[in-house]
Write an enzyme that holds these catalytic residues in place. Structure first.
Site, short mmCIF file in Angstrom:
data_model
loop_
_atom_site.label_atom_id
_atom_site.label_comp_id
_atom_site.label_asym_id
_atom_site.label_seq_id
_atom_site.Cartn_x
_atom_site.Cartn_y
_atom_site.Cartn_z
N ASP A 1 0.90 -1.22 0.22
CA ASP A 1 0.02 -0.16 -0.03
C ASP A 1 1.02 1.27 -0.03
O ASP A 1 2.07 1.18 0.25
CB ASP A 1 -0.85 -0.01 1.33
CG ASP A 1 -2.13 0.63 1.16
OD1 ASP A 1 -2.47 1.48 0.11
OD2 ASP A 1 -3.04 0.41 1.84
N ASP B 1 -10.87 1.91 -2.72
CA ASP B 1 -11.22 1.49 -1.54
C ASP B 1 -13.02 1.69 -1.59
O ASP B 1 -13.51 0.99 -0.58
CB ASP B 1 -11.00 2.55 -0.77
CG ASP B 1 -9.34 2.19 0.02
OD1 ASP B 1 -9.14 1.30 -0.38
OD2 ASP B 1 -9.16 3.09 0.71
C1 GLA Z 1 -5.75 2.08 2.34
C2 GLA Z 1 -6.19 0.75 1.40
C3 GLA Z 1 -7.11 -0.01 1.92
C4 GLA Z 1 -6.67 -0.57 3.64
C5 GLA Z 1 -6.34 0.78 4.36
C6 GLA Z 1 -5.46 0.19 5.55
O1 GLA Z 1 -6.75 2.72 2.54
O2 GLA Z 1 -6.55 1.21 0.09
O3 GLA Z 1 -7.70 -1.15 1.16
O4 GLA Z 1 -5.62 -1.52 3.34
O5 GLA Z 1 -5.17 1.64 3.65
O6 GLA Z 1 -5.06 1.24 6.21
#
Ligand code: GLA
Length: 712
Positions: free
Chosen positions: A468, A533
């Protein structure tokens, strides 16, 4: 021959199955303007006997200062200097203060599908090599540039785009792009190109959510002043350009008053100060241009074929059905609860279990331990292996979330190396999500991050990393020489490449708060991408439509989550949520601990059905469909590589009064072949399925259908 060279005309023709791209050298070495590389043609495939007719520019009044000389759309690589005023690709400062380039061709080389044309500045020992590579089956041309400073002093690079892409001068140009924002990524948008410069870019150090580094151009013509319709899904000429760069980028489209059009694609020149010391070389990222004579659908299928052939690190390999516990447990993670989730996931047919953020956090929330890739003892008293072993025993692969470029102030890594983060003396170190960014341009930081990940993968028995990246770079001060925005990206690529070399079976998912980093360079290093997300299936339809405009479904990870949806609070039927996710790489992301037997039963059936169609969905040909009830409905069909299996998805946000049945015309089938609808047993010809279509019944809000056909 994919590349022909006509010595007399000094002309190079690059041919794909349906495309030709032509450049030529004019002017004499040492002459008034020197030998220059001129752009001659990019479009439907032509004959080599046409080349002589291409060595001609429409005249531009020589007495008028309105136009650049030469015009940008007649050059292969526009540099700053002389009477050029258009968007340029290259601008440098020489050590003595001269800020213009005068390049001259010194030679060329043709080797199979590759061509390189070498240029040197007429006064300075500054070299530019223009590289071309044809991908005939994809009607694609890759372009990149190598710069070399062989002079005695440093040259400062101010602008370093990878290519100028001149486009045809036809009326009514339209630009298709994938724009949006956080949780609303990759919205397929088409707009008229107006005179001037239209810029799509990111200045954040990642490709970003606001736009995806790809564009497409088609022409609608002018009919009595009104724009016509331009290319359609199946018909018309479309040109598309993408940039393989995982950092700040810029694609500018410039339309001149007389209809001349060119696109410049490359790394962003925002805050760019790249010093090329004597002896230094720099290879700029690849930009790819694809031409389709078969509309937007043709562009999509060429991009998919291109990614499968040249980008995807595991082409043709089925992606597993995964479970990710983020929306179930957020930061509140603990071993026993994850084991229970894993058991439930395995029971539904899941093949890969991923624990998301939280497992390493010594405190609650997001304020601690980011950067220390060790399980928090109060969450995992017996280490991550306790969970990994259980997951493996259940027959699943084990995945872990990491954010390797980041750290919290409250972390061991920051306490030990406060100087490893980007900062500038006397400037505020801004935090986003309580995060600072590691200076990955530095070799020792790359080594440390690699060592930590290496250890995690090895000692935790980890098969999969979700990589990420949740905040933009900022205040990017560094003790390292060179361009910091550039070095960060190179550092990230390097760490991933070294990690993959050490662990050849490791899979990686790219994520940056959703779809913030899914360019062709990162996708060549990762098996999957997290497009957004936003897991609301209704919104997902548009996000996935945009993502799959360029990228095949094999990298498009999609979860079925609980309702109301986390980010929109919208409720959708489980069938709709599954169908939307099954049109990509199916994953589950709900809190399985609260699912009842009825949901479990349905989920088991959908997962089993998905496993039957996944090869077709992930590796087949994608066709976007236009159901007869228009606006609120959309559809896609995936056809397996050998043409024998067809999976059709239809989604409707709302069904109009009494309009429960509609025709969905399929695309891409063999008109002469017969297909059986596996649900009804009815046999129909490809011709009928194309012309009238399938009858699909949908009722209510957020209705969906998944139909499968088999060729007889
Ligand atoms: C980001 C990612 C999510 C999740 C969060 C965790 O927003 O896109 O899928 O992994 O971080 O903090």
């Amino acid at each position: 021959m994919p590349i022909t060279y006509d010595e007399e005309l000094r002309c190079f023709a690059l041919h794909g199955d349906n495309v030709s791209y032509v450049l030529a050298v004019d002017g004499e070495p040492g002459g008034a303007v020197g030998a220059r590389v001129r752009h001659r043609y990019w479009g439907p495939r032509i004959a080599d006997s046409d080349l002589a007719s291409l060595l001609y520019d429409l005249p531009t009044p020589g007495w008028s200062g309105t136009w650049s000389r030469p015009r940008a759309h007649t050059e292969e690589y526009v540099v700053h200097g002389g009477l050029r005023y258009d968007e340029c690709a290259l601008k440098v400062d020489f050590p003595d203060g001269v800020r213009e380039l005068e390049l001259e061709v010194t030679g060329h080389e043709v080797a199979g599908e590759e061509l390189s044309v070498s240029l040197v500045d007429r006064r300075y020992d500054f070299h530019v090599v223009l590289h071309y590579r044809v991908r005939p089956a994809q009607d694609a041309v890759d372009r990149w540039v190598e710069l070399a400073n062989e002079g005695a002093g440093s040259v400062v690079l101010q602008r370093i785009a990878s290519a100028t892409w001149p486009l045809p001068q036809r009326p009514g140009p339209h630009l298709t792009s994938l724009v949006g924002r956080y949780a609303v990524e990759t919205q397929l948008t088409r707009q008229r190109v107006n005179p001037g410069v239209h810029v799509l870019e990111s200045r954040r150090g990642i490709p970003g959510h606001a736009a995806h580094p790809v564009v497409a151009v088609d022409y609608a013509g002018e009919r009595g002043g009104a724009a016509g319709t331009g290319a359609s899904e199946e018909h018309g000429d479309v040109w598309s350009v993408a940039l393989a760069w995982s950092g700040s980028w810029k694609i500018s489209t410039q339309l001149a008053g007389d209809g001349a059009l060119h696109v410049t694609a490359g790394v962003n020149d925002f805050d760019l100060r790249h010093e090329l010391a004597p002896g230094d070389r720099l290879t700029l990222p690849v930009t790819t241009g694809i031409f389709s004579p078969a509309g937007f659908g043709g562009v999509t299928r060429r991009w998919h074929s291109y990614e499968r052939s040249y980008v995807d690190p595991r082409p043709g390999v089925d992606r597993p059905v995964s479970y990710n516990s983020w929306e179930a447990t957020f930061y509140d993670v603990e071993c026993g609860q994850q084991i229970e989730l894993a058991r439930r996931a395995a029971d539904l047919g899941v093949e890969l279990f991923i624990i998301d953020d939280g497992w390493f956090r010594t405190g609650p929330g997001d304020e601690s331990s980011l950067g220390d890739w060790r399980p928090a003892p109060h969450r995992f008293p017996n280490g991550l292996r306790a969970l990994a072993d259980e997951v493996h025993l259940l027959g699943m692969r084990f995945g872990v979330w990491v954010e390797p470029e980041m750290l919290n102030r409250d972390s061991d890594i920051f306490r030990a190396h406060p100087d490893w983060v980007y900062r500038m003396p006397g400037r505020t170190s801004h935090e986003v999500r309580h995060q600072l960014v590691l200076d990955l341009g530095r070799a020792e930081v790359q080594d440390a991050v690699l060592a930590a990940l290496d250890d995690l993968v090895g000692s935790g028995d980890v098969d999969y990393l979700k990589w990420d990246m949740n905040r933009p770079l900022g205040t990017v001060g560094t003790p390292v020489a060179g361009a910091v925005w550039w070095n960060h990206v190179v550092g990230v690529h390097r760490v991933i490449d070294r990690l993959r070399a050490r662990h050849p079976d490791l899979w990686i998912e790219t994520c940056a708060s959703g779809g913030g980093r899914a360019d062709l360079a990162i996708l060549s290093r990762t098996e999957l991408a997290w497009p957004s997300d936003n897991t609301d299936a209704a919104d997902r339809v548009a996000i996935q439509r945009g993502y799959s405009f360029v990228h095949p479904a094999s990298s498009m990870l999609c979860w079925v989550t609980d309702v109301p949806a986390h980010l929109t609070k919208r409720t959708a039927p489980l069938s709709f949520r599954f169908h939307v996710a099954m049109s990509g790489v199916l994953g589950l992301g709900g809190n399985l601990l609260s699912w009842g037997e009825e949901e479990n039963e349905q989920a088991r059936r959908y997962v089993a059905q998905y496993k039957k169609i996944r090869s077709t969905v992930q590796h087949g040909q994608l066709h976007r469909l236009e159901p007869s009830h228009g606006r609120d409905s959309s559809g896609i069909c995936h056809i397996s590589a050998d043409g024998s299996e067809v999976a059709v998805f239809v989604f409707a946000r709302a069904v109009a009064a009494t309009a429960f049945e509609q025709y969905v015309r399929l695309r891409g089938l063999d008109p002469k072949a017969s297909y059986v609808d596996t649900r009804t047993g009815r046999v129909m010809s490809g011709a009928l399925l194309h012309s009238r279509g399938l009858v699909v019944e949908l009722k209510g809000d957020l209705a969906s259908a998944l139909l499968t056909l088999r060729r007889l």
